[in-house]
Design an enzyme around this catalytic site. Structure first.
Site, PDB file in Angstrom:
ATOM      1  N   HIS A 154       2.337  60.077  25.795  1.00  0.00           N
ATOM      2  CA  HIS A 154       2.096  61.402  25.216  1.00  0.00           C
ATOM      3  C   HIS A 154       0.719  61.960  25.567  1.00  0.00           C
ATOM      4  CE1 HIS A 154       5.481  60.780  22.162  1.00  0.00           C
ATOM      5  NE2 HIS A 154       5.772  61.919  22.772  1.00  0.00           N
ATOM      6  N   ARG A 158      15.071  65.195  16.154  1.00  0.00           N
ATOM      7  CA  ARG A 158      14.165  66.332  16.156  1.00  0.00           C
ATOM      8  C   ARG A 158      14.523  67.212  17.356  1.00  0.00           C
ATOM      9  NH1 ARG A 158       9.721  65.930  19.920  1.00  0.00           N
ATOM     10  NH2 ARG A 158       8.555  67.415  18.685  1.00  0.00           N
ATOM     11  N   ASN A 199      12.917  69.650  20.546  1.00  0.00           N
ATOM     12  CA  ASN A 199      11.766  70.100  21.323  1.00  0.00           C
ATOM     13  C   ASN A 199      12.287  71.177  22.270  1.00  0.00           C
ATOM     14  OD1 ASN A 199       9.014  70.006  22.136  1.00  0.00           O
ATOM     15  ND2 ASN A 199       9.673  68.984  24.018  1.00  0.00           N
ATOM     16  N   TYR A 212       0.857  74.356  28.932  1.00  0.00           N
ATOM     17  CA  TYR A 212       1.475  73.030  29.030  1.00  0.00           C
ATOM     18  C   TYR A 212       2.962  73.142  29.355  1.00  0.00           C
ATOM     19  CZ  TYR A 212       3.405  68.541  27.667  1.00  0.00           C
ATOM     20  OH  TYR A 212       4.100  67.359  27.670  1.00  0.00           O
TER      21      TYR A 212
HETATM   22  C1  HEM Z   1       9.923  57.332  21.039  1.00  0.00           C
HETATM   23  C2  HEM Z   1      10.455  58.385  21.487  1.00  0.00           C
HETATM   24  C3  HEM Z   1       9.726  59.419  22.289  1.00  0.00           C
HETATM   25  C4  HEM Z   1       9.605  59.472  23.639  1.00  0.00           C
HETATM   26  C5  HEM Z   1      10.147  58.457  24.638  1.00  0.00           C
HETATM   27  C6  HEM Z   1       8.855  60.654  23.951  1.00  0.00           C
HETATM   28  C7  HEM Z   1       8.523  61.034  25.227  1.00  0.00           C
HETATM   29  C8  HEM Z   1       7.802  62.172  25.555  1.00  0.00           C
HETATM   30  C9  HEM Z   1       7.383  62.520  26.880  1.00  0.00           C
HETATM   31  C10 HEM Z   1       7.633  61.671  28.124  1.00  0.00           C
HETATM   32  C11 HEM Z   1       6.739  63.702  26.814  1.00  0.00           C
HETATM   33  C12 HEM Z   1       6.115  64.459  27.994  1.00  0.00           C
HETATM   34  C13 HEM Z   1       4.648  64.140  28.095  1.00  0.00           C
HETATM   35  C14 HEM Z   1       4.029  64.631  29.412  1.00  0.00           C
HETATM   36  O1  HEM Z   1       3.591  65.777  29.466  1.00  0.00           O
HETATM   37  O2  HEM Z   1       3.984  63.860  30.374  1.00  0.00           O
HETATM   38  C15 HEM Z   1       6.748  64.112  25.432  1.00  0.00           C
HETATM   39  C16 HEM Z   1       6.222  65.281  24.937  1.00  0.00           C
HETATM   40  C17 HEM Z   1       6.100  65.564  23.599  1.00  0.00           C
HETATM   41  N1  HEM Z   1       6.480  64.745  22.543  1.00  0.00           N
HETATM   42 FE1  HEM Z   1       7.477  63.025  22.654  1.00  0.00          FE
HETATM   43  N2  HEM Z   1       8.534  61.309  22.807  1.00  0.00           N
HETATM   44  C18 HEM Z   1       9.037  60.589  21.759  1.00  0.00           C
HETATM   45  C19 HEM Z   1       8.950  60.887  20.417  1.00  0.00           C
HETATM   46  C20 HEM Z   1       8.279  61.963  19.922  1.00  0.00           C
HETATM   47  C21 HEM Z   1       8.183  62.251  18.520  1.00  0.00           C
HETATM   48  C22 HEM Z   1       8.799  61.441  17.393  1.00  0.00           C
HETATM   49  C23 HEM Z   1       7.459  63.375  18.409  1.00  0.00           C
HETATM   50  C24 HEM Z   1       7.145  63.996  17.081  1.00  0.00           C
HETATM   51  C25 HEM Z   1       6.360  64.901  16.785  1.00  0.00           C
HETATM   52  C26 HEM Z   1       7.097  63.801  19.769  1.00  0.00           C
HETATM   53  C27 HEM Z   1       6.375  64.916  20.097  1.00  0.00           C
HETATM   54  C28 HEM Z   1       6.169  65.391  21.376  1.00  0.00           C
HETATM   55  C29 HEM Z   1       5.574  66.677  21.678  1.00  0.00           C
HETATM   56  C30 HEM Z   1       5.084  67.698  20.669  1.00  0.00           C
HETATM   57  C31 HEM Z   1       5.548  66.791  23.065  1.00  0.00           C
HETATM   58  C32 HEM Z   1       5.100  68.019  23.880  1.00  0.00           C
HETATM   59  C33 HEM Z   1       6.359  68.772  24.195  1.00  0.00           C
HETATM   60  C34 HEM Z   1       6.212  70.197  24.653  1.00  0.00           C
HETATM   61  O3  HEM Z   1       5.322  70.926  24.222  1.00  0.00           O
HETATM   62  O4  HEM Z   1       7.090  70.633  25.419  1.00  0.00           O
HETATM   63  N3  HEM Z   1       7.615  62.905  20.645  1.00  0.00           N
HETATM   64  N4  HEM Z   1       7.396  63.147  24.682  1.00  0.00           N
END
Ligand code: HEM
Lengths: 202, 346
Positions: B193, B223, B225, B316
């Site tokens: 993250h 959730r 996104n 982003y």
């Molecule tokens: C365990 C499971 C999860 C995985 C495998 C995961 C994976 C990822 C990945 C790979 C990214 C992209 C990061 C980048 O820019 O390289 C991301 C973005 C993000 N993740 Fe997760 N995530 C998980 C759980 C969560 C949870 C529970 C939250 C709760 C708030 C969260 C919040 C976010 C947010 C806010 C972003 C930015 C997304 C955007 O603005 O488009 N993630 N996540």
């Protein structure tokens, strides 16, 4: 040369410490370039350390001066190699024989520390027995996210991928598995519009 | 209910389209007129009939086309599917979870017959009838994770749980919003993250991780996104960004309604029984702006969200350059009327 203070960065980017002599019968030190200075300081901090140490050293572009100084420290074993890849078979052999309690010291460029860290971890050395200290070049080891090729010693942003030739910008996102930062095509949204390269951290 | 599967593409001529039903059940992600990151997690225990939340693994009209697209991505780049050696057991856990869920939730499409470890899996839409031995890798054409995720919509990350953290140690990732499995594999929750702005400082990831570590078997969570994608392109990977990035510059006020898509990820979290790993399916839903604004509340609200979103998030998510044009377009569908709370159409 003083240690470079890396600016605050994102959480995947490694942070490095300062080497300190640790207790123990066996010590493995892997260094390149100005990393030799950190080893010289270690020897000064603990006069008994070098007699129990195996040093693997790659001078990079620093000439013969450091090699002579490291010899003068009287390490139990000293290897001076032409490049990190050339030193890897030997490093693996040494790690395969590692005794319980082996202390590992990594110092020099980020690329050397990241790769040697992976070798040590793969050999089962616990994280807590490995120390790092950055010295010398700020060059980065970069993976091209497109072709997956690694370009060593990247000094500018953007830079040219040494494999596919794309112009890539330098991200701070870092993979410990690859021991590399990520490079992404800089002109993807405006092909041909490539900013002038700027020296990293300048 | 039988599903009519679309004959469509997510590349080249982009013939992807949503039926009226798909538009009505689209998981619109904004429950109010503004957006900021939050720990937006809830139990995944079904939802309104016909909604994307109803089943454990939603199957919709895009199923066959998405599976074809995945096969093409994998043929070009096998690194999109990777599993570190200690993750095979979790792969079997996932195979079981998907086969059991789909055969129970869609009995007319999928069947699972089990006699001891001798299993038979029938996937009617894809024309698959596979007998195999559970836990015997040699009895399947691919490893268990790859085998089943070539037949399930959405990306999948399998997270190993150790040292009070989650480690991305396996995954099938062909429909991602610009992140690389090959680069991120082996990272922990905070490391993968790392590139996300603001959320670290807001304490979101610390709280989210705590929640995830405590997810129990049989109590999945979910959730949403979202991001924006020009053209209905599933494979917005960094690997291919040098090819698709330029498509962002093809938007005009005239083609925007057709080309610009809202991309919503329904993310779910399931604890796996044998490995104690967590599986994270990331199901991607696309909708063209012109279809989205057919629901008046959604058009109004999306206008306000995109107009007011902080620059850091727009950067982003990769639409900062196009934002003025998008907001201009959407403003036609915002008469200033009040919107009702919640995500559902009025
Ligand atoms: C365990 C499971 C999860 C995985 C495998 C995961 C994976 C990822 C990945 C790979 C990214 C992209 C990061 C980048 O820019 O390289 C991301 C973005 C993000 N993740 Fe997760 N995530 C998980 C759980 C969560 C949870 C529970 C939250 C709760 C708030 C969260 C919040 C976010 C947010 C806010 C972003 C930015 C997304 C955007 O603005 O488009 N993630 N996540």
């Amino acid at each position: 040369m003083p240690n470079f203070e890396f600016p605050a960065s994102i959480k995947s980017r490694p942070v490095y410490g300062r080497l300190e002599p640790r207790k123990g019968k066996f010590h493995l030190m892997i260094a390149d370039g100005e990393g030799a200075e950190a080893l010289i300081e270690l020897a000064a901090a603990d006069g008994a350390l070098m007699a129990k140490s195996h040093i693997i050293y790659i001078p990079r572009d620093t000439g013969a001066g450091f090699a002579e100084k490291l010899t003068a420290l009287g390490p139990a074993q000293l290897y001076i190699g032409p490049s990190y890849p050339a030193a890897v078979p030997r490093l693996r052999r040494v790690l395969a024989d590692a005794h319980m309690g082996l202390q590992v010291y990594l110092t020099g460029t980020e690329g050397l520390m990241g790769q040697a860290m992976n070798e040590a971890m793969a050999a089962g050395i616990p994280h807590s027995a490995i120390q790092t200290e950055h010295r010398g070049s700020l060059a980065r080891r970069m993976q091209c996210v497109h072709c997956k090729g690694i370009t060593e010693d990247v000094m500018t942003d953007p830079f040219v991928c040494s494999h596919c030739g794309l112009h890539l910008f330098v991200r701070d996102h870092y993979s410990r598995r690859l021991a590399a930062f990520q490079g992404v095509r800089v002109d993807a949204e405006d092909p041909g519009n490539i900013p002038d390269p700027v020296e990293l951290y300048s | 209910m039988t599903i009519q599967f679309n004959d469509e593409t997510f590349r080249d001529d982009y013939s992807f389209h949503n039926s009226d039903r798909a538009i009505q059940r689209f998981p619109f992600p904004f429950h109010e007129d503004s957006y900021m990151y939050s720990v937006n997690m809830e139990r995944h225990k079904g939802g309104p009939e016909g909604s994307v939340y109803e089943m454990r693994f939603d199957v919709d009209e895009h199923y066959l086309a998405e599976m074809k697209d995945r096969a093409m991505v994998l043929a070009e780049d096998p690194l999109r599917c990777q599993s570190l050696p200690h993750m095979t057991l979790a792969g079997w856990d996932l195979l079981e979870l998907i086969m059991v869920s789909k055969s129970e939730d869609y009995p007319d499409l999928f069947e699972l017959h089990r006699e001891g470890s001798n299993w038979r899996w029938i996937n009617r839409p894809m024309g698959i009838d596979q007998s195999f031995v559970f836990m015997d890798e040699a009895s399947l054409p691919y490893g268990p994770m790859e085998y089943i995720t070539r037949q399930a919509q959405g990306d999948f990350c399998i997270l190993d749980q150790r040292d009070d953290n989650l480690w991305m140690d396996a995954g099938m990732v062909t429909t991602q919003a610009d992140w690389s499995l090959d680069f991120d594999i082996g990272m922990n929750f905070f490391e993968w993250h790392a590139p996300v702005p603001k959320a670290h400082e807001m304490g979101i990831f610390v709280r989210a991780l705590k929640f995830l570590l405590n997810i129990q078997q049989g109590s999945p969570a979910r959730r949403l996104n979202w991001t924006l994608t020009v053209n209905p392109l599933l494979d917005t990977s960094p690997e291919n960004y040098h090819k698709w990035g330029v498509q962002k510059t093809t938007l005009t006020p005239e083609n925007l309604g057709r080309k610009q898509h809202l991309r919503v990820e329904l993310q779910t979290f399931f604890r796996l029984p044998r490995s104690n790993a967590l599986v994270f399916p990331i199901r991607c839903y696309l909708i063209a702006f012109e279809d989205l604004v057919s629901v008046p509340k959604w058009g109004r609200r999306l206008h306000r969200v995109l107009r007011d979103i902080p620059d850091e998030l727009a950067t982003y998510k990769g639409f900062i350059d196009n934002r003025p044009m998008l907001v201009d377009y959407l403003s036609q569908y915002d008469d200033g009327a009040e919107t009702s709370p919640g995500v559902w159409p009025d």
